[in-house]
Design an enzyme around this catalytic site. Structure first.
Site, PDB file in Angstrom:
ATOM      1  N   LYS A 281     -16.682  18.107   7.321  1.00  0.00           N
ATOM      2  CA  LYS A 281     -15.453  17.998   6.357  1.00  0.00           C
ATOM      3  C   LYS A 281     -15.725  17.687   5.215  1.00  0.00           C
ATOM      4  O   LYS A 281     -16.424  16.828   4.853  1.00  0.00           O
ATOM      5  CB  LYS A 281     -14.265  17.046   7.176  1.00  0.00           C
ATOM      6  CG  LYS A 281     -12.991  17.217   6.531  1.00  0.00           C
ATOM      7  CD  LYS A 281     -11.766  16.774   7.373  1.00  0.00           C
ATOM      8  CE  LYS A 281     -10.478  16.975   6.823  1.00  0.00           C
ATOM      9  NZ  LYS A 281      -9.369  16.643   7.800  1.00  0.00           N
ATOM     10  N   GLU A 370       2.569  14.613  19.795  1.00  0.00           N
ATOM     11  CA  GLU A 370       3.856  14.016  19.675  1.00  0.00           C
ATOM     12  C   GLU A 370       4.494  13.871  21.019  1.00  0.00           C
ATOM     13  O   GLU A 370       5.182  12.816  21.157  1.00  0.00           O
ATOM     14  CB  GLU A 370       4.509  14.808  18.648  1.00  0.00           C
ATOM     15  CG  GLU A 370       4.064  14.625  17.188  1.00  0.00           C
ATOM     16  CD  GLU A 370       3.026  15.753  16.728  1.00  0.00           C
ATOM     17  OE1 GLU A 370       2.501  16.531  17.761  1.00  0.00           O
ATOM     18  OE2 GLU A 370       2.269  15.301  15.773  1.00  0.00           O
ATOM     19  N   ARG A 398       8.702  18.655  17.714  1.00  0.00           N
ATOM     20  CA  ARG A 398       7.710  19.022  18.865  1.00  0.00           C
ATOM     21  C   ARG A 398       8.231  18.060  20.133  1.00  0.00           C
ATOM     22  O   ARG A 398       7.840  18.594  21.177  1.00  0.00           O
ATOM     23  CB  ARG A 398       6.201  18.802  18.393  1.00  0.00           C
ATOM     24  CG  ARG A 398       5.555  19.434  19.431  1.00  0.00           C
ATOM     25  CD  ARG A 398       4.182  19.813  18.780  1.00  0.00           C
ATOM     26  NE  ARG A 398       4.175  21.218  18.112  1.00  0.00           N
ATOM     27  CZ  ARG A 398       2.877  21.703  17.524  1.00  0.00           C
ATOM     28  NH1 ARG A 398       1.917  20.861  17.883  1.00  0.00           N
ATOM     29  NH2 ARG A 398       2.891  22.634  16.847  1.00  0.00           N
TER      30      ARG A 398
HETATM   31  C1  LIG Z   1       2.149  18.924  15.087  1.00  0.00           C
HETATM   32  C2  LIG Z   1       1.378  18.270  14.064  1.00  0.00           C
HETATM   33  N1  LIG Z   1       1.126  16.956  13.801  1.00  0.00           N
HETATM   34  C3  LIG Z   1       0.518  16.282  12.822  1.00  0.00           C
HETATM   35  C4  LIG Z   1       0.049  17.216  11.818  1.00  0.00           C
HETATM   36  C5  LIG Z   1      -0.707  16.578  10.609  1.00  0.00           C
HETATM   37  N2  LIG Z   1      -2.065  16.928  10.295  1.00  0.00           N
HETATM   38  C6  LIG Z   1      -2.545  17.862   9.631  1.00  0.00           C
HETATM   39  S1  LIG Z   1      -3.910  18.244   9.659  1.00  0.00           S
HETATM   40  C7  LIG Z   1      -4.242  17.190  10.717  1.00  0.00           C
HETATM   41  C8  LIG Z   1      -5.780  16.850  11.197  1.00  0.00           C
HETATM   42  C9  LIG Z   1      -6.330  18.198  12.068  1.00  0.00           C
HETATM   43  O1  LIG Z   1      -7.559  17.864  12.248  1.00  0.00           O
HETATM   44  P1  LIG Z   1      -8.389  19.271  12.616  1.00  0.00           P
HETATM   45  O2  LIG Z   1      -7.596  20.192  13.426  1.00  0.00           O
HETATM   46  O3  LIG Z   1      -9.526  18.759  13.382  1.00  0.00           O
HETATM   47  O4  LIG Z   1      -8.644  20.015  11.377  1.00  0.00           O
HETATM   48  P2  LIG Z   1      -9.622  19.166  10.096  1.00  0.00           P
HETATM   49  O5  LIG Z   1      -8.678  18.619   9.007  1.00  0.00           O
HETATM   50  O6  LIG Z   1     -10.388  18.021  10.507  1.00  0.00           O
HETATM   51  O7  LIG Z   1     -10.323  20.445   9.530  1.00  0.00           O
HETATM   52  C10 LIG Z   1      -3.045  16.344  11.059  1.00  0.00           C
HETATM   53  C11 LIG Z   1      -2.941  15.518  12.398  1.00  0.00           C
HETATM   54  C12 LIG Z   1       0.301  18.333  11.855  1.00  0.00           C
HETATM   55  N3  LIG Z   1      -0.026  19.371  10.910  1.00  0.00           N
HETATM   56  N4  LIG Z   1       0.965  18.904  12.926  1.00  0.00           N
END
Ligand SMILES: Cc1ncc(C[n+]2csc(CCOP(=O)(O)OP(=O)(O)O)c2C)c(N)n1
Length: 635
Positions: A281, A370, A398
């Site tokens: 990342k 969630e 959700r």
């Molecule tokens: C249902 C939900 N919960 C929380 C989030 C907040 N959120 C946005 S990106 C993220 C992390 C995602 O991690 P990953 O899929 O590994 O992608 P990366 O950012 O590491 O590339 C979170 C928790 C969200 N978008 N949707």
């Protein structure tokens, strides 16, 4: 080179060995624009090579490419017709920070919330299968963080038994916004580092090589070779293989040439497949690689020094509501040993990390889960714990069944702290916390509250953790409160008790939550013009302060309600119900979020758009007090 690429068709004209240069330019372009415009950062840098390779190999938009969450899709946007407007990213009337179907035919599925990509791509693949479009590719790109959600597991479980042509690309960078958590994450780390799996990866490369060499009969041969390794390493020890996916990898997600080759090979393998890519990342921007949480969405920064720009102010600034929550929770937990903290993957965003650091055995990050967070909290509550389950208003959507079925029906004492409630700003439609007042209000046993400032937030948290409170929701917005000196001793607020902010004549304004401060501003302006509306902060939408409302409807025939939430079913609706039930007759104007999708923009900008920032409130009051007739009006 990037300037010559407007669409994937331009990209396809290049030779494979020119793609590294494209990646470099694409990465730099994102750094240039995000540094002055803001937005998500590290995630897009981490998938540059994947993005280029996918658009190089796939026949998008005919082939369906689905991004999970969509915060990593900036490169995709730039390569699919939006390079010249990328500087409008997340701005009012500009392009969205997430894939959006209405914006481009390359955006196959609207996103913002996580873990939907496999289900959506599987639906697309099933439709193609039904229509006989066997040449069509369906690809879901999902991060290891998003893979922790129940929805992703449900989709894998279903996809494994479908014949659909589906490729899941697992973008494994070990990060969610904060460090990713859970057993799956540990498993992925294991298979990335274990020798057994690396040997397996080489076997797969060999198979793929044979396929490309042998042309049309390739599938037959592949089946034969696959059979010979089936039952050994494949089935026994690979999680995805156990779910009937063909697993490939782990491979280096930054080697664009290799990605091109593998993706091209995978196009010829039918059925559900998973390609495990290991990425970093923030790749290519040293500071973002080093502190990946900070650079998830850093705000504006100097692209040379990496210094993050702060708004400098002379006056002491009020803290963010989320920090007041974080510090207050620890303060309460020091006094009440039953308090626990729960966050689904938002330790930094919700400031739950303060408790996780201070009391690691009493605070849990449960992953992007969630639903689980709510039912886990319910379980804790059955044992006499007082869980503070902090979920952004928008993400709580959700977990609605869990709120009703697992908490409310059993009248369990779970405190729901709903951060980012109201219009959330630049993240846009998928992230506005528009509905919680309405969706919580109709749930039996639920107390529904919102503080107007930090002191009120602390008092509501104090109130909610007292014995036998049942389900208790407290919603507050993103950003700062209004009180620089917020650390006053906490006290309990009687349930369902509102408060008078100022007396007045002719008209009354009823508010809930932080948006009441816009009314305070509006009143200053109105008073200067000789107009003196009364202002009450209801504090609770449920139970309503009926004594207060009787007082209001006896005295006033002109009533304005203001809420940073949807008009259907929210606080204004509750007030209208009260008026009707008690046979009062008044002119009621409700201000709030109309029944339509509100796009992205600055929070203040959107309040103005929806007609409930201070200026709009001034206008509404002036119109109302100047109107002669007094009739019941539900606007
Ligand atoms: C249902 C939900 N919960 C929380 C989030 C907040 N959120 C946005 S990106 C993220 C992390 C995602 O991690 P990953 O899929 O590994 O992608 P990366 O950012 O590491 O590339 C979170 C928790 C969200 N978008 N949707």
């Amino acid at each position: 080179m990037l300037e010559q690429i407007n669409y994937p068709s331009d990209l396809k004209k290049l030779k494979v060995n020119e793609l590294e240069q494209v990646c470099q330019e694409l990465r730099q372009y994102i750094i240039d624009v995000v540094s002055v415009n803001g937005g998500h950062f590290g995630a897009s840098l981490g998938v540059i090579e994947l993005t280029v390779a996918l658009h190089y190999i796939l026949n998008t938009p005919y082939d369906q490419l689905v991004w999970d969450v969509g915060h990593q899709a900036y490169g995709h946007k730039i390569l699919t017709g939006r390079r010249s407007v990328f500087h409008t990213n997340r701005l009012y009337k500009g392009i969205s920070g997430f894939p959006k179907r209405g914006e481009s035919e390359y955006d196959t599925f609207g996103v913002g919330h996580s873990s939907t990509s496999i289900s959506a791509a599987l639906g697309m693949a099933a439709a193609s299968y039904y229509k006989g479009e066997t040449d069509r590719q369906h690809v879901a790109v999902i991060g290891d963080g998003a893979m922790t959600a129940g929805l992703a597991f449900e989709a894998l479980n279903h996809a494994g038994i479908e014949n659909s042509n589906l490729l899941v690309i697992l973008n494994d960078n070990c990060m969610s916004i904060d460090q990713n958590v859970g057993a799956l994450k540990e498993y992925l780390t294991d298979i990335t580092t274990s020798k057994k799996y690396n040997r397996f990866r080489d076997d797969v490369s060999l198979v793929l090589k044979k396929i490309s060499e042998l042309g049309p009969d390739a599938r037959k041969l592949f089946k034969k070779i696959e059979k010979s390794i089936k039952g050994t390493l494949l089935k026994k020890s690979n999680f995805f293989e156990a779910l009937k996916f063909r697993y490939f990898g782990p491979i280096d997600g930054h080697d664009v040439k290799h990605l091109v080759k593998v993706l091209d090979d995978l196009k010829h393998i039918p059925g559900p497949k998973l390609l495990h890519c290991v990425t970093v990342k923030g790749k290519g921007f040293a500071l973002a690689e080093k502190d990946q949480t900070k650079w998830h969405a850093p705000g504006l920064f100097d692209k040379i020094t990496g210094e993050i720009k702060k708004t400098i102010s002379e006056k002491p600034q009020p803290p963010k509501y989320q920090d007041v929550f974080g510090y207050t929770l620890v303060e309460l937990a020091e006094q009440n040993p039953n308090i626990m903290g729960i966050t689904p993957a938002m330790p930094s965003g919700s400031s739950m990390n303060i408790m996780m650091k201070a009391m690691p055995n009493r605070a849990f990050d449960v992953g992007i889960a969630e639903q689980h967070a709510v039912t886990f909290s319910a379980g804790l509550a059955t044992q006499g714990m007082v869980p503070f389950c902090n979920i952004y208003s928008t993400f709580m959507q959700r977990a609605y069944d869990q709120v009703i079925h697992d908490v409310a029906i059993q009248n369990l004492n779970v405190v729901f702290c709903l951060d980012r409630a109201g219009l959330a700003g630049a993240d846009g439609a998928t992230h506005h916390g528009a509905y919680d007042l309405a969706y919580m209000r109709c749930v039996p046993n639920m107390t529904v509250s919102a503080p107007m400032n930090e002191e009120e937030l602390r008092n509501l948290m104090f109130t909610a953790q007292q014995e036998n409170m049942g389900p208790f929701s407290i919603r507050y917005p993103r950003g700062q409160g209004v009180m620089p000196d917020w650390r006053r001793p906490m006290k309990a607020i009687p349930i369902g008790k509102g408060r008078k902010i100022c007396d007045g004549e002719e008209a009354v304004i009823l508010t809930i939550g932080h948006i009441g401060n816009e009314v305070v501003k509006a009143c200053v302006e109105l008073n200067a013009d000789g107009i003196y509306p009364a202002h009450y902060d209801l504090r609770f939408v449920k139970p309503l302060d009926e004594a207060l409302l009787h007082e209001v409807f006896k005295k006033f025939k002109k009533v304005i309600t203001v809420e940073d939430g949807c008009l259907q079913g929210g606080m204004g609706s509750a007030v209208l119900e009260f008026m009707s039930n008690n046979n009062y007759n008044a002119q009621v104007v409700r201000l709030g979020i109309p029944d339509e999708v509100i796009e992205h923009g600055e929070q203040q900008e959107l309040w103005a758009l929806c007609g409930y920032d201070a200026d709009a409130i001034v206008e509404t009051v002036k119109q109302l007090v100047s109107s002669r007739e007094t009739k019941t009006l539900a606007s």
